[in-house]
Design a protein around this motif. Structure first.
Motif, PDB file in Angstrom:
ATOM      1  N   ALA A 239       0.859  -1.076   0.082  1.00 37.27           N
ATOM      2  CA  ALA A 239       0.130  -0.128   0.080  1.00 37.27           C
ATOM      3  C   ALA A 239       0.413   0.987  -0.064  1.00 37.27           C
ATOM      4  N   LEU A 240       1.705   1.237   0.631  1.00 37.72           N
ATOM      5  CA  LEU A 240       2.873   2.705   0.894  1.00 37.72           C
ATOM      6  C   LEU A 240       3.272   2.557  -0.407  1.00 37.72           C
ATOM      7  N   ASN A 241       3.990   1.688  -1.368  1.00 35.30           N
ATOM      8  CA  ASN A 241       4.168   1.759  -2.224  1.00 35.30           C
ATOM      9  C   ASN A 241       3.633   2.656  -3.766  1.00 35.30           C
ATOM     10  N   VAL A 242       2.276   1.492  -3.001  1.00 46.29           N
ATOM     11  CA  VAL A 242       1.324   1.944  -4.405  1.00 46.29           C
ATOM     12  C   VAL A 242       1.219   3.544  -4.162  1.00 46.29           C
ATOM     13  N   SER A 243       0.950   3.806  -2.735  1.00 46.12           N
ATOM     14  CA  SER A 243       1.154   5.889  -2.616  1.00 46.12           C
ATOM     15  C   SER A 243       1.841   5.995  -3.342  1.00 46.12           C
ATOM     16  N   GLN A 244       2.818   5.862  -3.035  1.00 42.95           N
ATOM     17  CA  GLN A 244       4.542   6.646  -3.459  1.00 42.95           C
ATOM     18  C   GLN A 244       4.576   6.655  -4.534  1.00 42.95           C
ATOM     19  N   GLN A 245       3.748   5.659  -5.524  1.00 44.87           N
ATOM     20  CA  GLN A 245       3.669   5.815  -7.275  1.00 44.87           C
ATOM     21  C   GLN A 245       2.920   6.866  -7.762  1.00 44.87           C
ATOM     22  N   PHE A 246       1.591   6.498  -6.872  1.00 38.88           N
ATOM     23  CA  PHE A 246       0.606   7.650  -7.647  1.00 38.88           C
ATOM     24  C   PHE A 246       0.733   9.110  -7.105  1.00 38.88           C
ATOM     25  N   ASN A 247       1.423   9.315  -6.433  1.00 43.44           N
ATOM     26  CA  ASN A 247       2.776  10.924  -5.115  1.00 43.44           C
ATOM     27  C   ASN A 247       1.345  11.335  -4.870  1.00 43.44           C
ATOM     28  N   HIS A 248      -0.525  10.916  -4.360  1.00 42.42           N
ATOM     29  CA  HIS A 248      -1.279  11.367  -4.182  1.00 42.42           C
ATOM     30  C   HIS A 248      -1.464  12.255  -2.533  1.00 42.42           C
ATOM     31  N   VAL A 249      -2.350  13.251  -2.432  1.00 43.49           N
ATOM     32  CA  VAL A 249      -2.056  13.983  -1.119  1.00 43.49           C
ATOM     33  C   VAL A 249      -3.622  13.258  -1.023  1.00 43.49           C
ATOM     34  N   GLY A 250      -4.193  13.860   0.761  1.00 41.52           N
ATOM     35  CA  GLY A 250      -5.079  13.094   0.937  1.00 41.52           C
ATOM     36  C   GLY A 250      -4.538  11.234   1.821  1.00 41.52           C
ATOM     37  N   LEU A 251      -5.750  10.738   1.617  1.00 42.40           N
ATOM     38  CA  LEU A 251      -6.373   9.570   2.358  1.00 42.40           C
ATOM     39  C   LEU A 251      -6.247   8.503   0.685  1.00 42.40           C
ATOM     40  N   LEU A 252      -5.743   7.854   0.609  1.00 41.48           N
ATOM     41  CA  LEU A 252      -5.492   6.681  -0.375  1.00 41.48           C
ATOM     42  C   LEU A 252      -6.461   5.312   0.155  1.00 41.48           C
ATOM     43  N   ALA A 253      -6.834   4.795  -0.139  1.00 43.06           N
ATOM     44  CA  ALA A 253      -7.182   3.421   0.128  1.00 43.06           C
ATOM     45  C   ALA A 253      -7.662   2.819  -1.018  1.00 43.06           C
ATOM     46  N   VAL A 254      -6.609   1.341  -0.525  1.00 44.65           N
ATOM     47  CA  VAL A 254      -5.830   0.236  -1.409  1.00 44.65           C
ATOM     48  C   VAL A 254      -6.759  -1.386  -0.945  1.00 44.65           C
ATOM     49  N   GLU A 255      -7.609  -1.291  -1.919  1.00 46.11           N
ATOM     50  CA  GLU A 255      -8.129  -2.065  -2.207  1.00 46.11           C
ATOM     51  C   GLU A 255      -7.315  -4.050  -2.195  1.00 46.11           C
ATOM     52  N   MET A 256      -7.117  -4.996  -1.650  1.00 42.84           N
ATOM     53  CA  MET A 256      -5.991  -6.390  -1.739  1.00 42.84           C
ATOM     54  C   MET A 256      -6.780  -7.256  -1.585  1.00 42.84           C
ATOM     55  N   PHE A 257      -6.328  -8.534  -2.823  1.00 41.51           N
ATOM     56  CA  PHE A 257      -6.652  -9.520  -2.347  1.00 41.51           C
ATOM     57  C   PHE A 257      -5.304 -10.314  -1.645  1.00 41.51           C
ATOM     58  N   GLN A 258      -5.811 -11.113  -0.786  1.00 41.07           N
ATOM     59  CA  GLN A 258      -5.049 -12.321  -0.292  1.00 41.07           C
ATOM     60  C   GLN A 258      -5.151 -13.301  -0.683  1.00 41.07           C
ATOM     61  N   THR A 259      -3.824 -13.752  -2.292  1.00 41.16           N
ATOM     62  CA  THR A 259      -4.148 -15.536  -2.661  1.00 41.16           C
ATOM     63  C   THR A 259      -4.193 -16.601  -1.478  1.00 41.16           C
ATOM     64  N   GLU A 260      -4.660 -18.125  -2.613  1.00 40.68           N
ATOM     65  CA  GLU A 260      -4.166 -19.070  -1.386  1.00 40.68           C
ATOM     66  C   GLU A 260      -3.168 -19.081  -1.093  1.00 40.68           C
ATOM     67  N   SER A 261      -2.495 -18.688  -1.734  1.00 31.61           N
ATOM     68  CA  SER A 261      -0.924 -18.647  -1.516  1.00 31.61           C
ATOM     69  C   SER A 261      -0.286 -17.756  -0.551  1.00 31.61           C
ATOM     70  N   ASP A 262      -1.021 -16.937  -0.741  1.00 27.33           N
ATOM     71  CA  ASP A 262      -1.155 -15.949   0.525  1.00 27.33           C
ATOM     72  C   ASP A 262       0.348 -14.911   0.101  1.00 27.33           C
ATOM     73  N   GLU A 263      -0.252 -14.988  -2.081  1.00 23.30           N
ATOM     74  CA  GLU A 263       0.360 -13.165  -2.746  1.00 23.30           C
ATOM     75  C   GLU A 263      -1.203 -11.997  -2.229  1.00 23.30           C
ATOM     76  N   ILE A 264      -0.148 -10.694  -2.628  1.00 27.86           N
ATOM     77  CA  ILE A 264      -1.119  -9.724  -2.168  1.00 27.86           C
ATOM     78  C   ILE A 264      -0.861  -8.760  -3.223  1.00 27.86           C
ATOM     79  N   LEU A 265      -2.910  -9.036  -3.452  1.00 28.32           N
ATOM     80  CA  LEU A 265      -3.012  -8.746  -4.947  1.00 28.32           C
ATOM     81  C   LEU A 265      -3.622  -7.220  -4.856  1.00 28.32           C
ATOM     82  N   VAL A 266      -3.609  -6.192  -5.783  1.00 27.52           N
ATOM     83  CA  VAL A 266      -3.952  -4.919  -5.919  1.00 27.52           C
ATOM     84  C   VAL A 266      -5.287  -5.491  -6.450  1.00 27.52           C
ATOM     85  N   ASN A 267      -6.072  -5.091  -5.970  1.00 22.75           N
ATOM     86  CA  ASN A 267      -7.622  -4.778  -6.887  1.00 22.75           C
ATOM     87  C   ASN A 267      -7.681  -3.262  -7.479  1.00 22.75           C
ATOM     88  N   GLU A 268      -8.215  -2.771  -6.099  1.00 27.61           N
ATOM     89  CA  GLU A 268      -8.192  -0.725  -7.092  1.00 27.61           C
ATOM     90  C   GLU A 268      -7.899  -0.007  -5.871  1.00 27.61           C
TER      91      GLU A 268
END
Length: 383
Positions: A239-268
């Protein structure tokens, strides 16, 4: 700049429940607020200093509104981007910036941004319209099952459909869309990142979301998420990396999936206060709404830690009811310890419309989850 008890004016595009909850904190700090919304019955109308009725997608309306304020923010992404760009070029502080919104407003562009910046996300293909997608399905270029998403104007589960057969594509709008590979996952997670122009950045704890199977809406938000600490650390780092890439100011809600193999994938992502952070009003030292306000005014960010376990239950219109809203059995839950209802101020209910939420706080997360279930089974939003 003096924001408090002064002539400073904060503009908010959108007058829905997110804006209404943000106004609690502007009232607390005595900050003047102007709100623009297309509806005369917008929830924000009762709490802002000045209310303006107008089309959020109309250039002149948004531009002229922005000229009256000192800082401009939004509680909904569906606003006229060209007007925001023009206002920013003329010196108005717009947070999050139009550049950030441009990358997020269209889900196809958003997904391509993840790929370009090596942010883990589910595989997808982008299509100009439904007809092109149907052709790809018939030629087996796209394999079923997959998740269909319209790239614009989707909200609260609308604009998303699981496609298992060719018949599932019937009656969908003929608009730009993406076909996303269905990922086997065991948890849907979210992390809210808060960032101010000076570069101070904080994250809220990872939350777990439980969805209604039919409406594709969040029913429960559970904080902290019932996951291993290593997974939580991984989710916050992404989530911190996503925030850095978007270079946003304010809030950024990062929705993610935890897969069966414990990967973390960003949804939106959502560049504003978010449903997954409503629990923070009661359960956190600083709510997401206060921290959004602190961030866009470049004030020191507040403590994002939780004081207790927090669970949010969404209050949505019950199936089979449309009309003047009645909150059945609300008196009952008001008598329970640690239970706080929030009513959004929408006079008309309809099936699955978001009408409010209830927060449950408790030292024991298992007990909080039990009470949340009781709340869900007790209160009904009817007409």
């Amino acid at each position: 700049m003096n924001y408090f008890s002064s002539d400073f004016k904060l503009g908010i595009l959108g007058g829905g429940q997110l804006g209404k909850m943000l106004l609690f904190d502007t009232r607390k700090f005595d900050i003047q607020t102007y709100v623009l919304d297309p509806s005369d019955e917008a929830p924000c109308k009762i709490a802002c200093n000045q209310f303006f009725k107008g089309d959020l997608m109309d250039f002149e309306t948004v531009y002229n509104f922005g000229k009256q304020v000192d800082v401009l923010t939004f509680e909904i992404e569906l606003v006229n981007l060209d007007a925001l760009v023009q206002l920013e070029q003329e010196g108005l502080k717009v947070y999050p910036s139009p550049k950030t919104l441009q990358l997020i407003q269209n889900k196809g562009i958003q997904k391509e941004f993840y790929v370009k910046n090596n942010i883990p996300t589910a595989p997808f293909e982008r299509f100009e319209n439904l007809q092109h997608l149907k052709s790809a399905v018939r030629s087996s270029a796209v394999e079923m099952p997959f998740v269909w998403k319209c790239t614009e104007f989707g909200y609260d589960g609308n604009g998303v459909k699981v496609v298992r057969t060719i018949e599932d594509l019937e009656n969908l709008p003929n608009v730009e869309c993406i076909a996303e590979t269905m990922v086997p996952f065991k948890n849907e997670l979210a992390v809210i990142v808060c960032r101010n122009p000076s570069g101070e950045i904080k994250t809220y704890p990872v939350v777990e979301m439980e969805f209604h199977p039919e409406a594709n809406q969040v029913e429960y938000v559970i904080c902290p998420a019932r996951i291993d600490d290593k997974i939580a650390d991984k989710a916050r780092a992404i989530a911190l990396n996503v925030s850095q890439q978007f270079n946003h100011v304010g809030l950024l809600a990062v929705e993610m999936f935890q897969t069966e193999s414990d990967e973390i994938l960003v949804n939106e992502v959502a560049p504003r206060p978010h449903n997954s952070g409503h629990y923070s009003i009661e359960a956190s030292y600083t709510s997401q709404f206060e921290n959004h306000l602190r961030a866009i005014l470049d004030l020191p960010l507040g403590n994002t830690d939780s004081k207790a376990a927090g669970i949010m239950v969404n209050l949505v219109g019950s199936e089979g009811f449309s009309g003047d809203v009645i909150y059945e059995n609300i008196e009952t839950i008001l008598g329970w310890n640690g239970v706080t209802p929030h009513i959004y101020g929408k006079k008309q209910t309809r099936p699955f419309r978001k009408m409010g939420h209830v927060t449950i706080v408790n030292k024991d997360i298992s007990e909080a989850r039990r009470i949340a279930e009781d709340v869900k089974n007790t209160i009904r939003v009817i007409a």
